[in-house]
Motif scaffolding. Structure first.
Motif, PDB file in Angstrom:
ATOM      1  N   VAL A   1       0.840  -1.200   0.000  1.00 23.96           N
ATOM      2  CA  VAL A   1       0.000   0.000   0.000  1.00 23.96           C
ATOM      3  C   VAL A   1       0.872   1.245   0.000  1.00 23.96           C
ATOM      4  CG1 VAL A   1      -1.771   1.273   1.264  1.00 23.96           C
ATOM      5  CG2 VAL A   1      -1.849  -1.231   1.185  1.00 23.96           C
ATOM      6  N   GLU A   2       1.894   1.254   0.820  1.00 25.26           N
ATOM      7  CA  GLU A   2       2.819   2.386   0.882  1.00 25.26           C
ATOM      8  C   GLU A   2       3.404   2.675  -0.494  1.00 25.26           C
ATOM      9  OE1 GLU A   2       5.260   5.443   2.062  1.00 25.26           O
ATOM     10  OE2 GLU A   2       3.848   4.435   3.390  1.00 25.26           O
ATOM     11  N   PHE A   3       3.858   1.640  -1.181  1.00 24.33           N
ATOM     12  CA  PHE A   3       4.484   1.832  -2.491  1.00 24.33           C
ATOM     13  C   PHE A   3       3.484   2.351  -3.509  1.00 24.33           C
ATOM     14  CE2 PHE A   3       5.446   0.353  -6.764  1.00 24.33           C
ATOM     15  CZ  PHE A   3       6.738   0.816  -6.941  1.00 24.33           C
ATOM     16  N   GLN A   4       2.331   1.706  -3.613  1.00 21.91           N
ATOM     17  CA  GLN A   4       1.375   2.061  -4.653  1.00 21.91           C
ATOM     18  C   GLN A   4       0.766   3.445  -4.431  1.00 21.91           C
ATOM     19  OE1 GLN A   4       0.987   0.397  -7.339  1.00 21.91           O
ATOM     20  NE2 GLN A   4       1.730  -1.647  -6.887  1.00 21.91           N
ATOM     21  N   VAL A   5       0.466   3.776  -3.181  1.00 21.90           N
ATOM     22  CA  VAL A   5      -0.236   5.030  -2.895  1.00 21.90           C
ATOM     23  C   VAL A   5       0.731   6.213  -2.835  1.00 21.90           C
ATOM     24  CG1 VAL A   5      -1.690   6.248  -1.219  1.00 21.90           C
ATOM     25  CG2 VAL A   5      -2.110   3.825  -1.722  1.00 21.90           C
ATOM     26  N   SER A   6       1.899   6.022  -2.222  1.00 21.30           N
ATOM     27  CA  SER A   6       2.834   7.138  -2.053  1.00 21.30           C
ATOM     28  C   SER A   6       3.505   7.547  -3.357  1.00 21.30           C
ATOM     29  CB  SER A   6       3.902   6.786  -1.018  1.00 21.30           C
ATOM     30  OG  SER A   6       4.750   5.761  -1.501  1.00 21.30           O
ATOM     31  N   THR A   7       3.443   6.700  -4.381  1.00 21.94           N
ATOM     32  CA  THR A   7       3.991   7.062  -5.690  1.00 21.94           C
ATOM     33  C   THR A   7       2.906   7.554  -6.645  1.00 21.94           C
ATOM     34  OG1 THR A   7       3.766   4.771  -6.473  1.00 21.94           O
ATOM     35  CG2 THR A   7       5.879   5.412  -5.486  1.00 21.94           C
ATOM     36  N   GLY A   8       1.655   7.570  -6.195  1.00 24.75           N
ATOM     37  CA  GLY A   8       0.565   8.034  -7.038  1.00 24.75           C
ATOM     38  C   GLY A   8       0.032   6.997  -7.999  1.00 24.75           C
ATOM     39  N   ARG A   9       0.580   5.785  -7.954  1.00 23.29           N
ATOM     40  CA  ARG A   9       0.080   4.749  -8.852  1.00 23.29           C
ATOM     41  C   ARG A   9      -1.371   4.375  -8.534  1.00 23.29           C
ATOM     42  NH1 ARG A   9       5.642   3.705  -8.539  1.00 23.29           N
ATOM     43  NH2 ARG A   9       6.581   3.134 -10.571  1.00 23.29           N
TER      44      ARG A   9
ATOM     45  N   THR B   1      -1.828   7.940   3.816  1.00 26.94           N
ATOM     46  CA  THR B   1      -1.211   6.743   3.249  1.00 26.94           C
ATOM     47  C   THR B   1      -0.921   5.716   4.334  1.00 26.94           C
ATOM     48  OG1 THR B   1      -0.209   8.025   1.457  1.00 26.94           O
ATOM     49  CG2 THR B   1       0.761   5.872   1.945  1.00 26.94           C
ATOM     50  N   GLN B   2      -0.391   6.160   5.458  1.00 25.56           N
ATOM     51  CA  GLN B   2      -0.100   5.250   6.557  1.00 25.56           C
ATOM     52  C   GLN B   2      -1.379   4.672   7.157  1.00 25.56           C
ATOM     53  OE1 GLN B   2       2.452   7.224   9.373  1.00 25.56           O
ATOM     54  NE2 GLN B   2       4.097   7.540   7.882  1.00 25.56           N
ATOM     55  N   ALA B   3      -2.452   5.469   7.159  1.00 29.32           N
ATOM     56  CA  ALA B   3      -3.727   4.959   7.655  1.00 29.32           C
ATOM     57  C   ALA B   3      -4.264   3.865   6.737  1.00 29.32           C
ATOM     58  CB  ALA B   3      -4.735   6.102   7.765  1.00 29.32           C
ATOM     59  N   LEU B   4      -4.183   4.080   5.435  1.00 30.90           N
ATOM     60  CA  LEU B   4      -4.591   3.047   4.486  1.00 30.90           C
ATOM     61  C   LEU B   4      -3.756   1.782   4.658  1.00 30.90           C
ATOM     62  CD1 LEU B   4      -5.129   5.137   1.218  1.00 30.90           C
ATOM     63  CD2 LEU B   4      -6.822   3.630   2.270  1.00 30.90           C
ATOM     64  N   ALA B   5      -2.442   1.974   4.810  1.00 28.06           N
ATOM     65  CA  ALA B   5      -1.554   0.828   5.004  1.00 28.06           C
ATOM     66  C   ALA B   5      -1.898   0.077   6.282  1.00 28.06           C
ATOM     67  CB  ALA B   5      -0.100   1.304   5.039  1.00 28.06           C
TER      68      ALA B   5
ATOM     69  N   ALA C   1       0.958   3.787 -13.866  1.00 28.64           N
ATOM     70  CA  ALA C   1       2.082   4.721 -13.974  1.00 28.64           C
ATOM     71  C   ALA C   1       2.072   5.704 -12.813  1.00 28.64           C
ATOM     72  CB  ALA C   1       1.994   5.475 -15.293  1.00 28.64           C
ATOM     73  N   GLU C   2       3.235   6.265 -12.525  1.00 25.83           N
ATOM     74  CA  GLU C   2       3.313   7.291 -11.481  1.00 25.83           C
ATOM     75  C   GLU C   2       2.553   8.540 -11.904  1.00 25.83           C
ATOM     76  OE1 GLU C   2       6.938   7.982  -9.079  1.00 25.83           O
ATOM     77  OE2 GLU C   2       7.914   6.681 -10.550  1.00 25.83           O
ATOM     78  N   LYS C   3       1.944   9.185 -10.933  1.00 26.60           N
ATOM     79  CA  LYS C   3       1.244  10.448 -11.166  1.00 26.60           C
ATOM     80  C   LYS C   3       1.227  11.212  -9.848  1.00 26.60           C
ATOM     81  CE  LYS C   3      -3.417   8.543 -10.459  1.00 26.60           C
ATOM     82  NZ  LYS C   3      -2.984   7.219 -10.000  1.00 26.60           N
ATOM     83  N   PRO C   4       0.768  12.451  -9.842  1.00 23.79           N
ATOM     84  CA  PRO C   4       0.749  13.205  -8.584  1.00 23.79           C
ATOM     85  C   PRO C   4       0.031  12.461  -7.467  1.00 23.79           C
ATOM     86  CG  PRO C   4       0.288  14.660 -10.427  1.00 23.79           C
ATOM     87  CD  PRO C   4       0.343  13.276 -10.991  1.00 23.79           C
ATOM     88  N   VAL C   5       0.629  12.481  -6.297  1.00 24.25           N
ATOM     89  CA  VAL C   5       0.094  11.749  -5.140  1.00 24.25           C
ATOM     90  C   VAL C   5      -1.201  12.413  -4.667  1.00 24.25           C
ATOM     91  CG1 VAL C   5       0.595  10.966  -2.803  1.00 24.25           C
ATOM     92  CG2 VAL C   5       2.432  11.101  -4.492  1.00 24.25           C
ATOM     93  N   GLN C   6      -2.198  11.597  -4.343  1.00 28.66           N
ATOM     94  CA  GLN C   6      -3.510  12.112  -3.958  1.00 28.66           C
ATOM     95  C   GLN C   6      -3.748  12.098  -2.447  1.00 28.66           C
ATOM     96  OE1 GLN C   6      -6.803  10.648  -6.305  1.00 28.66           O
ATOM     97  NE2 GLN C   6      -5.459  10.096  -8.004  1.00 28.66           N
ATOM     98  N   PHE C   7      -2.851  11.475  -1.687  1.00 26.59           N
ATOM     99  CA  PHE C   7      -3.050  11.369  -0.251  1.00 26.59           C
ATOM    100  C   PHE C   7      -1.833  11.922   0.483  1.00 26.59           C
ATOM    101  CE2 PHE C   7      -5.548   7.898  -2.102  1.00 26.59           C
ATOM    102  CZ  PHE C   7      -6.794   8.131  -1.551  1.00 26.59           C
ATOM    103  N   THR C   8      -2.065  12.415   1.680  1.00 20.19           N
ATOM    104  CA  THR C   8      -0.956  12.855   2.537  1.00 20.19           C
ATOM    105  C   THR C   8      -0.237  11.631   3.109  1.00 20.19           C
ATOM    106  OG1 THR C   8      -2.325  12.912   4.531  1.00 20.19           O
ATOM    107  CG2 THR C   8      -2.281  14.903   3.157  1.00 20.19           C
ATOM    108  N   ASP C   9       0.902  11.866   3.724  1.00 15.12           N
ATOM    109  CA  ASP C   9       1.643  10.766   4.342  1.00 15.12           C
ATOM    110  C   ASP C   9       0.809  10.093   5.435  1.00 15.12           C
ATOM    111  OD1 ASP C   9       3.759  11.304   2.683  1.00 15.12           O
ATOM    112  OD2 ASP C   9       4.884  12.459   4.172  1.00 15.12           O
TER     113      ASP C   9
END
Length: 266
Positions: free
Chosen positions: A90-98, A120-124, A109-117
């Motif tokens: 989850v960290e990899f996919q979300v923090s890179t915008g994938r 992202t940690q909450a999702l993970a 593909a990578e794109k602008p990130v939609q979530f804050t750190d």
């Protein structure tokens, strides 16, 4: 007859040292098992814990991810199941915008990130609570202080055939590609090795130990910080791009100069 019986008994007796040897072997085996278990527990304790809110992660998942991955992470025709992916994927996919994925394609593909750190940690944390898997590594794995030379050698052997020896990425089959990792963080480099996103294989500790992964990360971080001594890198794609540049701009420039000189002389 009596003497023969006594000889047989004497031969059948164990040496007085046998008991001591057996006790020593037992102690050594017990000590080895205990040391191994202690090291495993210590390694587990050193891993970075997830302290984010699982409840917050569940709300974010239901609002942004469940459409494709299912309310219970069971997957759907639009996205794979997430059972066993763990926090690190989850960290990899979300923090890179994938993720969330913008549109279906050969790969995300990578794109602008939609979530804050924090999000992202909450999702993970939520996914880890439902589908445990690879977790965050110890900080020492990401510190960039490993053996750079050894890491560069391991990268050339295991990674360069897809990512290019200069980590500039490269094309794969069916519209897929190995991304440029010159701007990738140490955590995401580790996450990619452990979780195997897209077409990347999973490098378990049987393939690359934690020390090996640390060395590879150190080599890539060193390469990211090192300035190119030759000026323009031209994408670091090797002699093809360099030869094309020389042919178009070098020889093209010479032809233009020759035409100008001829036109001026006439």
């Amino acid at each position: 007859m009596a003497r023969e019986k006594l000889k047989r008994r004497a031969r059948g007796r164990r040496s007085p040292l046998a008991a001591g040897i057996l006790i020593g072997v037992g102690l050594l085996m017990t000590g080895g098992i205990y040391a191994g278990a202690s090291a495993a527990v210590a390694a587990t304790d050193e891993a970075t814990p997830i302290t984010a809110s699982v409840d917050e992660g569940e709300k974010l998942f239901q609002a942004n991810c469940a459409t494709c991955h299912g309310m219970d992470l069971e997957g759907s025709s639009a996205g794979p199941a997430l059972h066993g992916v763990g926090a690190l994927a989850v960290e990899f996919q979300v923090s890179t915008g994938r993720m969330p994925m913008q549109m279906q394609g050969p790969q995300a593909a990578e794109k602008p990130v939609q979530f804050t750190d924090e999000q992202t940690q909450a999702l993970a944390a939520y996914v880890e609570s439902i589908a445990p898997g690879p977790a965050y590594p110890a900080e020492t794995v990401l510190d960039g202080r490993g053996d750079v030379s050894h890491g560069a050698e391991l990268f050339r052997i295991n990674c360069a055939m897809c990512h290019n020896v200069a980590a500039a990425g490269g094309a794969l089959t069916e519209g897929k590609f190995a991304p440029d990792i010159m701007d990738t963080s140490a955590l995401n480099i580790y996450a990619a090795m452990v979780t195997g996103p897209q077409n990347m294989p999973v490098f378990s500790n049987m393939n690359l130990t934690e020390d090996d992964k640390r060395d590879i990360i150190s080599a890539l971080l060193y390469q990211q910080e090192m300035a190119s001594p030759g000026g323009f890198t031209l994408g670091s794609l090797g002699p093809v791009s360099e030869g094309l540049f020389i042919w178009i701009f070098g020889i093209g420039g010479l032809i233009a100069v020759a035409v100008w000189i001829t036109a001026k002389s006439n």
